[in-house]
Design a protein around this motif. Structure first.
Motif, PDB file in Angstrom:
ATOM      1  N   ARG A  89       0.859  -1.180   0.000  1.00  0.00           N
ATOM      2  CA  ARG A  89       0.000   0.000   0.000  1.00  0.00           C
ATOM      3  C   ARG A  89       0.893   1.228   0.000  1.00  0.00           C
ATOM      4  O   ARG A  89       1.733   1.390   0.886  1.00  0.00           O
ATOM      5  CB  ARG A  89      -0.905   0.048   1.236  1.00  0.00           C
ATOM      6  CG  ARG A  89      -1.677  -1.220   1.526  1.00  0.00           C
ATOM      7  CD  ARG A  89      -2.602  -1.609   0.421  1.00  0.00           C
ATOM      8  NE  ARG A  89      -3.762  -0.736   0.313  1.00  0.00           N
ATOM      9  CZ  ARG A  89      -4.564  -0.729  -0.756  1.00  0.00           C
ATOM     10  NH1 ARG A  89      -4.301  -1.496  -1.788  1.00  0.00           N
ATOM     11  NH2 ARG A  89      -5.608   0.061  -0.788  1.00  0.00           N
TER      12      ARG A  89
ATOM     13  N   ASN B 149      -1.263   2.689  -9.048  1.00  0.00           N
ATOM     14  CA  ASN B 149      -1.971   3.960  -9.084  1.00  0.00           C
ATOM     15  C   ASN B 149      -0.991   5.121  -9.318  1.00  0.00           C
ATOM     16  O   ASN B 149      -0.143   5.416  -8.471  1.00  0.00           O
ATOM     17  CB  ASN B 149      -2.708   4.115  -7.748  1.00  0.00           C
ATOM     18  CG  ASN B 149      -3.537   5.383  -7.691  1.00  0.00           C
ATOM     19  OD1 ASN B 149      -3.129   6.425  -8.191  1.00  0.00           O
ATOM     20  ND2 ASN B 149      -4.700   5.277  -7.083  1.00  0.00           N
ATOM     21  N   ALA B 150      -1.150   5.786 -10.464  1.00  0.00           N
ATOM     22  CA  ALA B 150      -0.199   6.845 -10.838  1.00  0.00           C
ATOM     23  C   ALA B 150      -0.235   8.001  -9.841  1.00  0.00           C
ATOM     24  O   ALA B 150       0.790   8.605  -9.537  1.00  0.00           O
ATOM     25  CB  ALA B 150      -0.496   7.342 -12.252  1.00  0.00           C
ATOM     26  N   ALA B 151      -1.405   8.295  -9.310  1.00  0.00           N
ATOM     27  CA  ALA B 151      -1.526   9.414  -8.367  1.00  0.00           C
ATOM     28  C   ALA B 151      -0.770   9.123  -7.072  1.00  0.00           C
ATOM     29  O   ALA B 151      -0.205  10.029  -6.456  1.00  0.00           O
ATOM     30  CB  ALA B 151      -2.991   9.691  -8.086  1.00  0.00           C
ATOM     31  N   ALA B 152      -0.756   7.858  -6.672  1.00  0.00           N
ATOM     32  CA  ALA B 152       0.008   7.496  -5.478  1.00  0.00           C
ATOM     33  C   ALA B 152       1.503   7.646  -5.756  1.00  0.00           C
ATOM     34  O   ALA B 152       2.257   8.177  -4.941  1.00  0.00           O
ATOM     35  CB  ALA B 152      -0.317   6.064  -5.059  1.00  0.00           C
ATOM     36  N   ARG B 153       1.913   7.204  -6.944  1.00  0.00           N
ATOM     37  CA  ARG B 153       3.336   7.316  -7.289  1.00  0.00           C
ATOM     38  C   ARG B 153       3.770   8.768  -7.453  1.00  0.00           C
ATOM     39  O   ARG B 153       4.939   9.095  -7.292  1.00  0.00           O
ATOM     40  CB  ARG B 153       3.625   6.541  -8.581  1.00  0.00           C
ATOM     41  CG  ARG B 153       3.578   5.033  -8.435  1.00  0.00           C
ATOM     42  CD  ARG B 153       4.349   4.361  -9.561  1.00  0.00           C
ATOM     43  NE  ARG B 153       3.997   4.862 -10.881  1.00  0.00           N
ATOM     44  CZ  ARG B 153       3.027   4.398 -11.645  1.00  0.00           C
ATOM     45  NH1 ARG B 153       2.299   3.391 -11.221  1.00  0.00           N
ATOM     46  NH2 ARG B 153       2.768   4.918 -12.828  1.00  0.00           N
TER      47      ARG B 153
ATOM     48  N   PHE C 160       0.573   5.189   0.043  1.00  0.00           N
ATOM     49  CA  PHE C 160      -0.420   6.224   0.342  1.00  0.00           C
ATOM     50  C   PHE C 160      -1.826   5.615   0.283  1.00  0.00           C
ATOM     51  O   PHE C 160      -2.753   6.211  -0.252  1.00  0.00           O
ATOM     52  CB  PHE C 160      -0.295   7.401  -0.624  1.00  0.00           C
ATOM     53  CG  PHE C 160       0.982   8.151  -0.455  1.00  0.00           C
ATOM     54  CD1 PHE C 160       1.152   9.043   0.600  1.00  0.00           C
ATOM     55  CD2 PHE C 160       2.045   7.945  -1.312  1.00  0.00           C
ATOM     56  CE1 PHE C 160       2.339   9.721   0.775  1.00  0.00           C
ATOM     57  CE2 PHE C 160       3.246   8.627  -1.143  1.00  0.00           C
ATOM     58  CZ  PHE C 160       3.393   9.516  -0.088  1.00  0.00           C
ATOM     59  N   GLY C 161      -1.940   4.425   0.797  1.00  0.00           N
ATOM     60  CA  GLY C 161      -3.236   3.752   0.866  1.00  0.00           C
ATOM     61  C   GLY C 161      -3.709   3.141  -0.436  1.00  0.00           C
ATOM     62  O   GLY C 161      -4.784   2.551  -0.490  1.00  0.00           O
ATOM     63  N   ALA C 162      -2.932   3.294  -1.503  1.00  0.00           N
ATOM     64  CA  ALA C 162      -3.371   2.776  -2.798  1.00  0.00           C
ATOM     65  C   ALA C 162      -2.387   1.725  -3.305  1.00  0.00           C
ATOM     66  O   ALA C 162      -1.298   1.558  -2.760  1.00  0.00           O
ATOM     67  CB  ALA C 162      -3.476   3.914  -3.810  1.00  0.00           C
TER      68      ALA C 162
ATOM     69  N   ILE D 280      -2.051  15.728 -13.196  1.00  0.00           N
ATOM     70  CA  ILE D 280      -1.821  14.372 -13.702  1.00  0.00           C
ATOM     71  C   ILE D 280      -3.103  13.656 -14.054  1.00  0.00           C
ATOM     72  O   ILE D 280      -3.073  12.578 -14.625  1.00  0.00           O
ATOM     73  CB  ILE D 280      -1.015  13.521 -12.689  1.00  0.00           C
ATOM     74  CG1 ILE D 280      -1.751  13.436 -11.361  1.00  0.00           C
ATOM     75  CG2 ILE D 280       0.364  14.095 -12.477  1.00  0.00           C
ATOM     76  CD1 ILE D 280      -1.153  12.398 -10.446  1.00  0.00           C
TER      77      ILE D 280
ATOM     78  N   VAL E 176      -6.360   9.937  -4.309  1.00  0.00           N
ATOM     79  CA  VAL E 176      -5.114  10.281  -3.645  1.00  0.00           C
ATOM     80  C   VAL E 176      -4.899  11.775  -3.829  1.00  0.00           C
ATOM     81  O   VAL E 176      -4.987  12.292  -4.935  1.00  0.00           O
ATOM     82  CB  VAL E 176      -3.940   9.504  -4.264  1.00  0.00           C
ATOM     83  CG1 VAL E 176      -2.636   9.918  -3.622  1.00  0.00           C
ATOM     84  CG2 VAL E 176      -4.164   8.019  -4.099  1.00  0.00           C
TER      85      VAL E 176
ATOM     86  N   MET F 293     -10.142   4.834  -5.418  1.00  0.00           N
ATOM     87  CA  MET F 293      -9.285   5.377  -4.357  1.00  0.00           C
ATOM     88  C   MET F 293      -8.759   6.736  -4.799  1.00  0.00           C
ATOM     89  O   MET F 293      -8.109   6.851  -5.824  1.00  0.00           O
ATOM     90  CB  MET F 293      -8.131   4.404  -4.126  1.00  0.00           C
ATOM     91  CG  MET F 293      -7.107   4.874  -3.122  1.00  0.00           C
ATOM     92  SD  MET F 293      -7.484   4.493  -1.406  1.00  0.00           S
ATOM     93  CE  MET F 293      -8.199   2.864  -1.536  1.00  0.00           C
TER      94      MET F 293
ATOM     95  N   ARG G 122       3.384  11.041  -5.544  1.00  0.00           N
ATOM     96  CA  ARG G 122       3.819  11.608  -4.266  1.00  0.00           C
ATOM     97  C   ARG G 122       5.155  11.043  -3.813  1.00  0.00           C
ATOM     98  O   ARG G 122       5.613  11.309  -2.715  1.00  0.00           O
ATOM     99  CB  ARG G 122       2.749  11.337  -3.207  1.00  0.00           C
ATOM    100  CG  ARG G 122       1.420  11.976  -3.588  1.00  0.00           C
ATOM    101  CD  ARG G 122       0.355  11.689  -2.593  1.00  0.00           C
ATOM    102  NE  ARG G 122       0.619  12.309  -1.307  1.00  0.00           N
ATOM    103  CZ  ARG G 122      -0.158  12.156  -0.244  1.00  0.00           C
ATOM    104  NH1 ARG G 122      -1.227  11.392  -0.335  1.00  0.00           N
ATOM    105  NH2 ARG G 122       0.144  12.747   0.885  1.00  0.00           N
TER     106      ARG G 122
END
Ligand code: ADP
Ligand code: MG
Lengths: 330, 281
Positions: free
Chosen positions: A71, A79-83, A73-75, B14, B3, B1, A85
């Motif tokens: 996990r 998940n591109a949005a998690a990456r 950032f919880g994802a 993005i 983020v 989910m 960060r």
């Protein structure tokens, strides 16, 4: 249940590669579980080939874990949005060598969706912070390893990420470079960034991490907060004693009979002893009695290096190769 | 989910199709830039231009009414071949180079999807080949002009169809390079091209009353499989028709284009599936 503050969690992570014509299995990582909380700094340690890079590639979705869950950032890491960060510094980073540092960062900035004016502002600023302002417009071909490492760090900071994942950030650098990168990482930590970094060298990272996870052959051999692992609060002393040659054995037996005294090294008539600090008066008396010489007496605390050697079954030799483990599986 | 991606200071764009296209173009732009520093690419380009010029000298040897014909035929045969060769050579290493040089490791962890990266690489190479085709066509037109000929609409159409063929071979190269190593993927792409160019011959041989393809059952079966799984590239080569003075109906171009683009879509989709799941070690 993942807590809000857990920015990275590995749950029973395992990765098995298949190699060669017969598809022989190589277990690079087995059953690694850990949690990194916001603002924390975790050292992911182990000798070469212990599975650090493999785990990090799983965290960034470059490879798929064979078992377990990640996990970020919880994802899921896919998940591109998690990456987005995460700021990642690959092991021995390499970028398009026909680009200049400025162009590499511009390319990366576009992938993050940073607008032109932000890129124009941030890129020279970061390259300057990494001491690359003189080489900003030179093609990377011909850059030294240390300079590439700096470009790698600069690009990892471009999006102002919350979590930095650095694979061997200090390797390949000269002593001054190591010191500078270490100081930069300490500074980033003070700025509130979370750090997850790997290293196969332990001496100079102790001050950088709150917690460590030590791997050997893909398995966790020690894990936890540095203060717990290193028993920093325990008062221990270390003594170097030279025994008289004529009564060597009796003198030695006498010293070792003291409560809590451990023999850690023996160099002919010279003994290195570890003992509880409150036994020091007893030791000095015994030394005088046995006509021995007290060469050194010092307060001792465990170092990460010792912990590592103690936990890892085998050692890293100077050329980075590991001695084979007796009766190893597979 | 969901983020959170907005920081206090920086805004990362993005999400959404605009950001996705911008990433694809960023990768495509870099692919173009890389080719712009590729010696092989420029070597091939230079040699071809020299060959076109040479064809003028050669045409001096021909009979008066054959001079223009020779230059025309030469260009029509050589220009597509050179572009195809470029597609095979650059396509075979398109992904491998990024993996081998580890440049991919720094890029893919960024907020970019693998599909976007792959499409960017494909777009970049396609644009490069388009530029190459245009440049060669301009040189060819110049050479034709020297010989007193004209670069007709029919020739432009012929090259247009050739570009579809080039795209098709590029997409095949992309697929094989997502699947395997350079030498193998180059060989496989070349195989698709060679077999694709002669599928009509294989078809004819199977229809014939004599010969191995007609008589040996195993060869017949092989022929059928080949014809079924390999695109028919003769569709995109109308040099013979031009020479014979046959004018093709507009329908033909529409159908040929649709046929070609379907194959491109098929190969690109396969590449996406393969690349999406692949471990990048
Ligand atoms: N692509 C791969 N195929 C097969 N084995 C691999 C591959 N990558 C790594 N390994 C093996 O996995 C183990 C861990 O490697 P790695 O994660 O690179 O270790 P570290 O980063 O700690 O030095 C090693 O034994 C290595 O040989
Ligand atoms: Mg490593």
């Amino acid at each position: 249940m993942a807590e809000q503050d857990d920015i990275l969690a590995l749950e029973h992570l395992g990765k098995t590669f298949r190699v060669g014509f017969w598809g022989t299995k190589v277990q690079a990582v087995r059953d690694v579980s850990l949690v990194l909380k916001r603002g924390e700094s975790l050292g992911y340690l182990g000798p070469n080939g212990s599975g650090k890079t493999t785990s990090i590639k799983c965290i960034l979705s470059l490879i798929q874990p064979t078992v377990g869950k990640i996990r970020l950032f919880g994802a899921d890491p896919s998940n591109a949005a998690a990456r987005a960060r995460v700021g990642y510094l690959p092991e021995a980073p390499y970028f398009y060598d026909y680009l200049t540092p400025r162009e590499v960062l511009d390319y990366v900035g576009k992938l993050y969706g940073l607008d032109g004016s932000t890129r124009k502002k941030r890129i020279p600023m970061l390259l300057d912070r990494l001491g690359l302002s003189h080489a900003m417009d030179r093609e990377l071909r011909g850059f030294s390893k240390g300079m590439l490492q700096r470009v790698g760090i600069a690009q990892s900071l471009l999006s102002d990420p919350d979590l930095l994942i650095y694979d061997e950030p200090l390797s390949g650098l000269d002593p001054i470079g190591r010191k500078e990168v270490r100081e930069l990482m300490a500074e980033l930590r003070r700025e509130g960034k979370s750090l997850f970094f790997s290293s196969h060298v332990l001496t100079d990272i102790e001050t950088l991490c709150d917690a460590v996870c030590i791997l050997d052959r893909g398995e966790v051999v020690a894990q936890g907060r540095l203060s717990d692992l290193l028993r920093m609060d325990k008062l221990e002393s270390e003594a170097l004693v030279e025994l008289p040659l004529d009564t060597l054995e009796t003198a030695k037996a006498r010293l070792l009979a003291l409560p809590g005294v451990e023999l850690t090294e023996e160099l002919g008539p010279v003994l290195r002893l570890r003992l509880p600090t409150d036994v020091v008066p007893g030791l000095t008396a015994a030394v005088v009695d046995a006509r021995a010489t007290l060469r050194e007496l010092s307060q001792h605390r465990d170092s990460l290096e010792e912990l590592f050697v103690q936990k890892a079954v085998h050692m890293v030799s100077s050329d980075g190769q590991r001695a084979p483990k007796a009766g190893s599986p597979e | 989910m969901s983020v959170q991606t907005t920081h206090d200071k920086l805004t990362l764009r993005i999400d959404g199709p605009v950001a996705a296209f911008s990433r694809i173009f960023t990768v495509a732009g870099n692919t173009l830039r890389e080719a712009g520093r590729n010696k092989l690419f420029f070597g091939l380009l230079g040699v071809t231009i020299l060959m076109l010029i040479f064809s003028v000298l050669l045409s001096d040897l021909a009979l008066a009414d054959q001079k223009i014909r020779l230059v025309t035929d030469f260009g029509l045969a050589v220009i597509p071949l050179v572009c195809i060769a470029t597609a095979v050579l650059l396509g075979a290493v398109l992904l491998y180079k990024e993996i081998d040089r580890k440049t991919l490791y720094a890029i893919l962890p960024k907020p970019i999807r693998r599909s976007e990266f792959l499409l960017g690489k494909f777009l970049g190479l396609s644009l490069l080949l388009f530029g190459q085709l245009i440049l060669l066509a301009v040189c060819w037109a110049g050479v034709l002009h020297l010989r007193g000929g004209t670069f007709s609409m029919a020739l432009a159409q012929a090259l247009g169809l050739n570009y579809i063929e080039i795209l098709l071979v590029t997409s095949a190269a992309l697929f094989f390079s997502a699947l395997s190593r350079p030498v193998l993927s180059g060989v496989l792409t070349l195989g698709v091209f060679l077999v694709g160019r002669i599928t009509y011959v294989i078809n004819d041989l199977m229809q014939a009353t004599k010969g191995a393809f007609a008589e040996v059952p195993a060869m017949r079966a092989l022929g059928r499989v080949l014809v079924a799984i390999v695109p028919d590239l003769s569709t995109f080569n109308i040099a013979d028709e031009l020479q014979a003075g046959v004018s093709l109906p507009p329908d033909y171009f529409v159908h040929a284009t649709l046929y070609g683009l379907s194959w491109v879509g098929f190969f690109v989709a396969l590449s996406l599936i393969v690349f999406e799941r692949r471990d990048l070690v």
